[in-house]
Design a protein around this motif. Structure first.
Motif, PDB file in Angstrom:
ATOM      1  N   GLU A  67       0.828  -1.207   0.000  1.00 15.24           N
ATOM      2  CA  GLU A  67       0.000   0.000   0.000  1.00 15.24           C
ATOM      3  C   GLU A  67       0.860   1.253   0.000  1.00 15.24           C
ATOM      4  O   GLU A  67       0.581   2.227  -0.716  1.00 15.24           O
ATOM      5  CB  GLU A  67      -0.919   0.001   1.227  1.00 15.24           C
ATOM      6  CG  GLU A  67      -2.025  -1.022   1.181  1.00 15.24           C
ATOM      7  CD  GLU A  67      -2.868  -0.970   2.434  1.00 15.24           C
ATOM      8  OE1 GLU A  67      -3.872  -0.251   2.439  1.00 15.24           O
ATOM      9  OE2 GLU A  67      -2.507  -1.644   3.420  1.00 15.24           O
ATOM     10  N   ILE A  68       1.933   1.263   0.800  1.00 17.51           N
ATOM     11  CA  ILE A  68       2.819   2.428   0.870  1.00 17.51           C
ATOM     12  C   ILE A  68       3.514   2.653  -0.469  1.00 17.51           C
ATOM     13  O   ILE A  68       3.623   3.784  -0.954  1.00 17.51           O
ATOM     14  CB  ILE A  68       3.845   2.251   2.004  1.00 17.51           C
ATOM     15  CG1 ILE A  68       3.143   2.305   3.359  1.00 17.51           C
ATOM     16  CG2 ILE A  68       4.922   3.330   1.928  1.00 17.51           C
ATOM     17  CD1 ILE A  68       4.060   2.017   4.531  1.00 17.51           C
ATOM     18  N   GLN A 109      -4.295   9.326   4.418  1.00 18.20           N
ATOM     19  CA  GLN A 109      -4.099   9.858   5.770  1.00 18.20           C
ATOM     20  C   GLN A 109      -4.172   8.740   6.815  1.00 18.20           C
ATOM     21  O   GLN A 109      -3.406   8.736   7.786  1.00 18.20           O
ATOM     22  CB  GLN A 109      -5.146  10.933   6.064  1.00 18.20           C
ATOM     23  CG  GLN A 109      -4.928  12.212   5.271  1.00 18.20           C
ATOM     24  CD  GLN A 109      -6.089  13.194   5.402  1.00 18.20           C
ATOM     25  OE1 GLN A 109      -7.175  12.837   5.870  1.00 18.20           O
ATOM     26  NE2 GLN A 109      -5.871  14.429   4.980  1.00 18.20           N
ATOM     27  N   ARG A 110      -5.074   7.798   6.613  1.00 21.36           N
ATOM     28  CA  ARG A 110      -5.148   6.659   7.548  1.00 21.36           C
ATOM     29  C   ARG A 110      -3.920   5.773   7.419  1.00 21.36           C
ATOM     30  O   ARG A 110      -3.420   5.238   8.414  1.00 21.36           O
ATOM     31  CB  ARG A 110      -6.435   5.860   7.295  1.00 21.36           C
ATOM     32  CG  ARG A 110      -7.706   6.582   7.708  1.00 21.36           C
ATOM     33  CD  ARG A 110      -8.898   5.644   7.718  1.00 21.36           C
ATOM     34  NE  ARG A 110      -9.277   5.221   6.382  1.00 21.36           N
ATOM     35  CZ  ARG A 110     -10.171   5.857   5.629  1.00 21.36           C
ATOM     36  NH1 ARG A 110     -10.767   6.954   6.075  1.00 21.36           N
ATOM     37  NH2 ARG A 110     -10.491   5.405   4.417  1.00 21.36           N
ATOM     38  N   LEU A 111      -3.418   5.620   6.200  1.00 19.34           N
ATOM     39  CA  LEU A 111      -2.227   4.808   5.984  1.00 19.34           C
ATOM     40  C   LEU A 111      -1.007   5.438   6.643  1.00 19.34           C
ATOM     41  O   LEU A 111      -0.163   4.731   7.217  1.00 19.34           O
ATOM     42  CB  LEU A 111      -1.985   4.624   4.482  1.00 19.34           C
ATOM     43  CG  LEU A 111      -0.765   3.790   4.080  1.00 19.34           C
ATOM     44  CD1 LEU A 111      -0.871   2.378   4.640  1.00 19.34           C
ATOM     45  CD2 LEU A 111      -0.619   3.758   2.560  1.00 19.34           C
ATOM     46  N   ARG A 113      -0.844   7.082   9.343  1.00 22.14           N
ATOM     47  CA  ARG A 113      -0.868   6.818  10.783  1.00 22.14           C
ATOM     48  C   ARG A 113      -0.480   5.379  11.121  1.00 22.14           C
ATOM     49  O   ARG A 113      -0.223   5.063  12.281  1.00 22.14           O
ATOM     50  CB  ARG A 113      -2.255   7.134  11.356  1.00 22.14           C
ATOM     51  CG  ARG A 113      -2.554   8.634  11.371  1.00 22.14           C
ATOM     52  CD  ARG A 113      -3.938   8.938  11.905  1.00 22.14           C
ATOM     53  NE  ARG A 113      -4.139  10.376  12.062  1.00 22.14           N
ATOM     54  CZ  ARG A 113      -3.895  11.059  13.176  1.00 22.14           C
ATOM     55  NH1 ARG A 113      -3.463  10.409  14.248  1.00 22.14           N
ATOM     56  NH2 ARG A 113      -4.093  12.357  13.253  1.00 22.14           N
ATOM     57  N   ARG A 114      -0.457   4.508  10.124  1.00 24.56           N
ATOM     58  CA  ARG A 114      -0.056   3.114  10.356  1.00 24.56           C
ATOM     59  C   ARG A 114       1.412   2.870  10.065  1.00 24.56           C
ATOM     60  O   ARG A 114       1.907   1.758  10.282  1.00 24.56           O
ATOM     61  CB  ARG A 114      -0.906   2.188   9.478  1.00 24.56           C
ATOM     62  CG  ARG A 114      -2.377   2.116   9.906  1.00 24.56           C
ATOM     63  CD  ARG A 114      -3.257   1.534   8.807  1.00 24.56           C
ATOM     64  NE  ARG A 114      -2.690   0.327   8.200  1.00 24.56           N
ATOM     65  CZ  ARG A 114      -3.042  -0.138   7.007  1.00 24.56           C
ATOM     66  NH1 ARG A 114      -3.920   0.533   6.276  1.00 24.56           N
ATOM     67  NH2 ARG A 114      -2.498  -1.237   6.537  1.00 24.56           N
ATOM     68  N   VAL A 115       2.113   3.882   9.566  1.00 31.75           N
ATOM     69  CA  VAL A 115       3.531   3.713   9.243  1.00 31.75           C
ATOM     70  C   VAL A 115       4.318   3.535  10.543  1.00 31.75           C
ATOM     71  O   VAL A 115       4.201   4.340  11.465  1.00 31.75           O
ATOM     72  CB  VAL A 115       4.058   4.931   8.466  1.00 31.75           C
ATOM     73  CG1 VAL A 115       5.564   4.873   8.313  1.00 31.75           C
ATOM     74  CG2 VAL A 115       3.383   5.009   7.100  1.00 31.75           C
ATOM     75  N   PRO A 116       5.135   2.484  10.655  1.00 30.24           N
ATOM     76  CA  PRO A 116       5.889   2.265  11.900  1.00 30.24           C
ATOM     77  C   PRO A 116       7.007   3.293  12.069  1.00 30.24           C
ATOM     78  O   PRO A 116       7.613   3.736  11.091  1.00 30.24           O
ATOM     79  CB  PRO A 116       6.465   0.861  11.711  1.00 30.24           C
ATOM     80  CG  PRO A 116       6.539   0.672  10.228  1.00 30.24           C
ATOM     81  CD  PRO A 116       5.383   1.426   9.651  1.00 30.24           C
ATOM     82  N   ARG A 128       6.246  10.722   9.335  1.00 34.70           N
ATOM     83  CA  ARG A 128       5.634   9.573   8.658  1.00 34.70           C
ATOM     84  C   ARG A 128       5.170   9.962   7.250  1.00 34.70           C
ATOM     85  O   ARG A 128       5.404   9.229   6.273  1.00 34.70           O
ATOM     86  CB  ARG A 128       4.431   9.084   9.470  1.00 34.70           C
ATOM     87  CG  ARG A 128       4.786   8.308  10.724  1.00 34.70           C
ATOM     88  CD  ARG A 128       3.543   8.080  11.543  1.00 34.70           C
ATOM     89  NE  ARG A 128       3.699   6.986  12.494  1.00 34.70           N
ATOM     90  CZ  ARG A 128       2.997   6.867  13.611  1.00 34.70           C
ATOM     91  NH1 ARG A 128       2.101   7.781  13.932  1.00 34.70           N
ATOM     92  NH2 ARG A 128       3.192   5.837  14.417  1.00 34.70           N
ATOM     93  N   SER A 171       9.409   3.757   6.386  1.00 37.70           N
ATOM     94  CA  SER A 171       9.435   4.304   7.747  1.00 37.70           C
ATOM     95  C   SER A 171      10.278   5.571   7.748  1.00 37.70           C
ATOM     96  O   SER A 171      11.198   5.707   6.926  1.00 37.70           O
ATOM     97  CB  SER A 171       9.990   3.284   8.752  1.00 37.70           C
ATOM     98  OG  SER A 171      11.336   2.986   8.460  1.00 37.70           O
TER      99      SER A 171
END
Length: 321
Positions: free
Chosen positions: A3-4, A214-216, A218-221, A268, A278
């Motif tokens: 996805e990234i 934007q939701r993705l 926030r999931r980035v480590p 992020r 990351s």
């Protein structure tokens, strides 16, 4: 990871499309995109004629956002931005109030010369920026999603202005200084904008795509080293607890917790914009000035010694390099 990487490819297309319309402002474009990916608001500071308004229009088209513009003046009232209720009479003679939404009900709102608006109007916009809703006649009205404010300020003419209070400045994720383009970019701009044809922006993403991005983000480590680096950087800028003599001597007040949150989200988003999985400390250092400059203030001793906020922030970032 997939996805990234896919989002990074689409964002590269977004940057390319914006760059065809806005010349010589790649850093401004990238920082603005980082702010939007992080879900924040932007304060653009620059002299007239540097394509700030055109940038907002282009972003609205490329990102598929409904955009509106407000020209702030001292006599602008909160109702001119938020909307108002009007009394209507039906065919049967019954009267009722109907809410007419103002320009704040958009997905991308440009507040041009925001410091020319009165404090009362600024506070109304503050609630919209923070809560993503407005209150009119005791009723709450939610704003469209996503909702972003891109405000501009002219650093030259300060007569008849109302400086933004610190509480409202803190709501902007970044303060982006818009400088003059270099010679080659200005040459391209001059030729492209005075001919018979003009490059037009095209839609690349939709509002729904931006929300997914934007939701993705926030999931980035984020690694522990980057987390500790952000905390060290922000806390080092507070004169009450800093070990740096320059900060204790020259800083009146330092960045609050929103600065840490902004750096975490923006780092992020910058990694995703570059197609990386990351963020690193390099992202934190690159974003330190636009995120911290409007969240710190120098004292009289600093101004007397010729110390600037850029100097202080460079000193804060030195241990991270």
């Amino acid at each position: 990871m997939e996805e990234i990487e896919a989002l990074g490819d689409r964002l590269a297309s977004v940057r390319d499309r914006i760059g065809r319309v806005i010349f010589g402002q790649q850093e401004v474009i990238d920082r603005t995109l980082v702010t939007l990916l992080a879900g924040g608001h932007v304060l653009l500071i620059g002299v007239p004629g540097l394509a700030k308004t055109r940038l907002v229009e282009t972003l609205g088209t490329v990102l598929g956002l409904a955009e509106k513009r407000i020209q702030c003046t001292p006599d602008l009232m909160p109702a001119d931005i938020l909307g108002s209720e009007v009394l209507e009479e039906a065919d049967n003679g019954r009267r009722s109030f109907r809410f007419l939404p103002g320009p704040v009900f958009s997905q991308l709102l440009m507040a041009d010369e925001i410091n020319r608006a009165s404090p009362r109007t600024q506070s109304a916009l503050l609630q919209a920026m923070q809560e993503h809703r407005v209150s009119v006649a005791g009723q709450y009205h939610p704003l469209p999603q996503p909702f972003h404010v891109l405000a501009t300020q002219n650093p030259l003419e300060q007569e008849g202005t109302y400086p933004l209070p610190e509480a409202q400045l803190d709501r902007f994720l970044m303060q982006i200084d818009v400088d003059y383009p270099d010679r080659e970019a200005e040459r391209r701009m001059m030729i492209a904008t005075t001919g018979s044809t003009d490059e037009r922006a095209v839609t690349v993403l939709s509002a729904a795509d931006l929300q997914v991005a934007q939701r993705l983000v926030r999931r980035v480590p984020v690694g522990e080293g980057v987390v500790d680096g952000i905390l060290d950087l922000v806390r080092r800028g507070r004169p009450e607890m800093s070990e740096l003599m320059e900060v204790r001597q020259h800083v009146a007040w330092g960045p609050g917790p929103r600065a840490s949150q902004a750096l975490m989200l923006a780092a992020r988003a910058r990694a995703v914009l570059d197609g990386r999985l990351s963020p690193s400390l390099d992202d934190v250092v690159a974003l330190a000035k636009p995120i911290l400059k409007h969240r710190m203030a120098l004292n009289f001793a600093a101004r007397a010694d010729g110390v600037t906020l850029d100097d202080v922030i460079d000193r804060l970032c030195a241990p991270l390099m």
